[in-house]
Design an enzyme around this catalytic site. Structure first.
Site, PDB file in Angstrom:
ATOM      1  N   LEU A  91       0.860  -1.203  -0.009  1.00  0.00           N
ATOM      2  CA  LEU A  91      -0.037  -0.082  -0.053  1.00  0.00           C
ATOM      3  C   LEU A  91       0.983   1.132  -0.222  1.00  0.00           C
ATOM      4  CD1 LEU A  91      -2.571  -1.004   2.786  1.00  0.00           C
ATOM      5  CD2 LEU A  91      -3.081  -0.887   0.304  1.00  0.00           C
ATOM      6  N   HIS A  92       0.628   2.236  -0.825  1.00  0.00           N
ATOM      7  CA  HIS A  92       1.384   3.425  -0.842  1.00  0.00           C
ATOM      8  C   HIS A  92       0.466   4.673  -1.516  1.00  0.00           C
ATOM      9  CE1 HIS A  92       2.000   2.504  -5.081  1.00  0.00           C
ATOM     10  NE2 HIS A  92       2.270   3.793  -5.151  1.00  0.00           N
ATOM     11  N   ARG A  93      -0.741   4.236  -2.046  1.00  0.00           N
ATOM     12  CA  ARG A  93      -1.363   5.701  -2.547  1.00  0.00           C
ATOM     13  C   ARG A  93      -2.043   6.386  -1.698  1.00  0.00           C
ATOM     14  NH1 ARG A  93      -0.308   5.664  -8.131  1.00  0.00           N
ATOM     15  NH2 ARG A  93      -0.252   3.269  -8.998  1.00  0.00           N
ATOM     16  N   ASP A 114      -2.118  -1.662  -4.228  1.00  0.00           N
ATOM     17  CA  ASP A 114      -2.741  -0.360  -4.932  1.00  0.00           C
ATOM     18  C   ASP A 114      -1.738   0.056  -5.852  1.00  0.00           C
ATOM     19  OD1 ASP A 114      -0.733   0.602  -3.423  1.00  0.00           O
ATOM     20  OD2 ASP A 114      -2.232   1.923  -2.220  1.00  0.00           O
ATOM     21  N   ARG A 171       6.758   6.113   2.301  1.00  0.00           N
ATOM     22  CA  ARG A 171       5.468   6.757   2.286  1.00  0.00           C
ATOM     23  C   ARG A 171       4.590   6.214   3.539  1.00  0.00           C
ATOM     24  NH1 ARG A 171       2.974  10.487  -0.983  1.00  0.00           N
ATOM     25  NH2 ARG A 171       0.685  10.764  -0.471  1.00  0.00           N
TER      26      ARG A 171
END
Length: 368
Positions: A208-210, A282, A243
């Site tokens: 996940l990073h969005r 994502d 992030r």
């Protein structure tokens, strides 16, 4: 023919490696072609950059612009200023950019303002989501590109619909899959395999990073809790993007089967993907790799720039609502997930086709 190849961030590296190899092969066979590799330094973490160069056999860059981090505007400006100096000092017949990172857009603009032709590899893909920096990068790059190398008929149509002439669009396939197919025999078992007692087909890989998923602590917390609750106790391996790490430290979600680990190298990460029960992500690029490897993929996004991974491959677009996970996981555990197929020309020979087209395009112009 002198080509300057731009590499800026982790997603680029898998795409340039086979292109460089194809150039070397063409040169050995007598073609007058050479390249200069410019690393913009957009990703400067070793795991996010140097490991990829080493594992994929990419030669040391001829130049590293060391543009570093900062805001979108700061990073774009740094890359443009430094690449202008680089291109003035080392003129090229063509600047080749790949993907949709900040470096792709920034270097394309610089090249065109210096009257240098631009080729965009992975041109024409669109998510329709203008909140994504990548979507802006794609649109700007394609608006000034000379030659468009595409991964799918969907991308071809996107370009046609934006007014691009057919003779500038080249459907060659997916260079990232060239790398995947070449490196499959070299996949490397990561340390987490033994530490978490993983077994083939009996664990999940999560990325996940969005911003839509990780920038709001409550959204991220609920997503993680839902994934854990629906996993039936199977291990969940979560290589944490820098992030995401900041937000995770605030929300404190813990579970016995949730394994938060450092980012993995290319060969280690894909070892895990190839043997997983499924991937929850994502990302865009990972959906292409899961499609080729035949691994179920659950994508936590509202739109995708790679629709062929859903219509042809093993990917399903769930959106960002955590409630969408339950029916998808039920389908997965019941054994009813679609098998999927490999999209056209994702065959490991994309880069050869690409360089052949470039030689046919550029050489006559140089002679004239």
């Amino acid at each position: 023919m002198k080509i300057t190849i731009i590499a800026g961030a982790r997603p680029n590296f898998m795409k340039i490696a086979p292109i460089i190899e194809a150039i070397a092969t063409a040169s050995e066979q007598g073609a007058e072609i050479n390249y200069r590799l410019v690393h913009t330094g957009q990703h400067y973490d070793k795991k996010m950059s140097q490991d990829f160069f080493e594992q994929l056999g990419i030669p040391e860059p001829h130049a590293n612009l060391e543009a570093g981090g900062g805001t979108q505007a700061e990073q774009t400006a740094n890359i443009m200023v430094r690449f202008e100096q680089e291109l003035l000092a080392n003129p090229a017949d063509l600047v080749l950019v790949v993907g949709d990172v900040t470096s792709t857009m920034a270097c394309s603009i610089v090249a065109k303002k210096l009257n240098t032709k631009v080729a965009h590899v992975e041109a024409g893909i669109r998510s329709g989501d203008m909140t994504m920096p990548e979507e802006i990068n794609r649109i700007v790059t394609d608006s000034i590109t000379d030659y468009f190398f595409t991964t799918s008929e969907v991308a071809n149509n996107n370009l046609r619909n934006s007014g691009i002439n057919e003779d500038r669009i080249f459907f060659v396939g997916n260079t990232m899959i060239d790398t995947l197919l070449k490196q499959m025999p070299n996949f490397k078992q990561p340390e987490i395999w033994k530490r978490a007692s993983l077994e083939q087909g009996q664990y999940f890989v999560l990325t996940l990073h969005r911003p839509a998923n990780v920038d709001q602590d409550q959204q991220l917390k609920v997503l993680l809790q839902e994934i854990v609750n629906l996993s039936q106790g199977l291990p969940i391996v979560f290589p944490v993007h820098p992030r995401t790490a900041t937000m995770l430290s605030k929300i404190g979600v813990e579970a016995p089967n949730l394994h938060l680990i450092e980012p993995l190298s290319y060969l280690e990460f894909n070892y895990l993907v190839q043997k997983a029960k499924a991937v929850v992500t994502d990302s865009g690029g990972i959906t292409e790799e899961t499609t080729v490897m035949g691994i179920p993929c659950l994508t936590l996004r509202e739109s995708t720039e790679r629709p062929e991974t859903c219509t042809i491959g093993t990917n399903e677009l769930l959106g960002t609502d955590p409630n969408a996970l339950q029916p998808a996981m039920e389908k997965l555990f019941s054994g009813n997930w679609k098998k999927g197929q490999i999209p056209e020309l994702w065959d490991g020979k994309t880069s050869q086709r690409l360089i052949k087209h470039l030689l046919n395009l550029i050489e006559p112009e140089l002679v004239a």
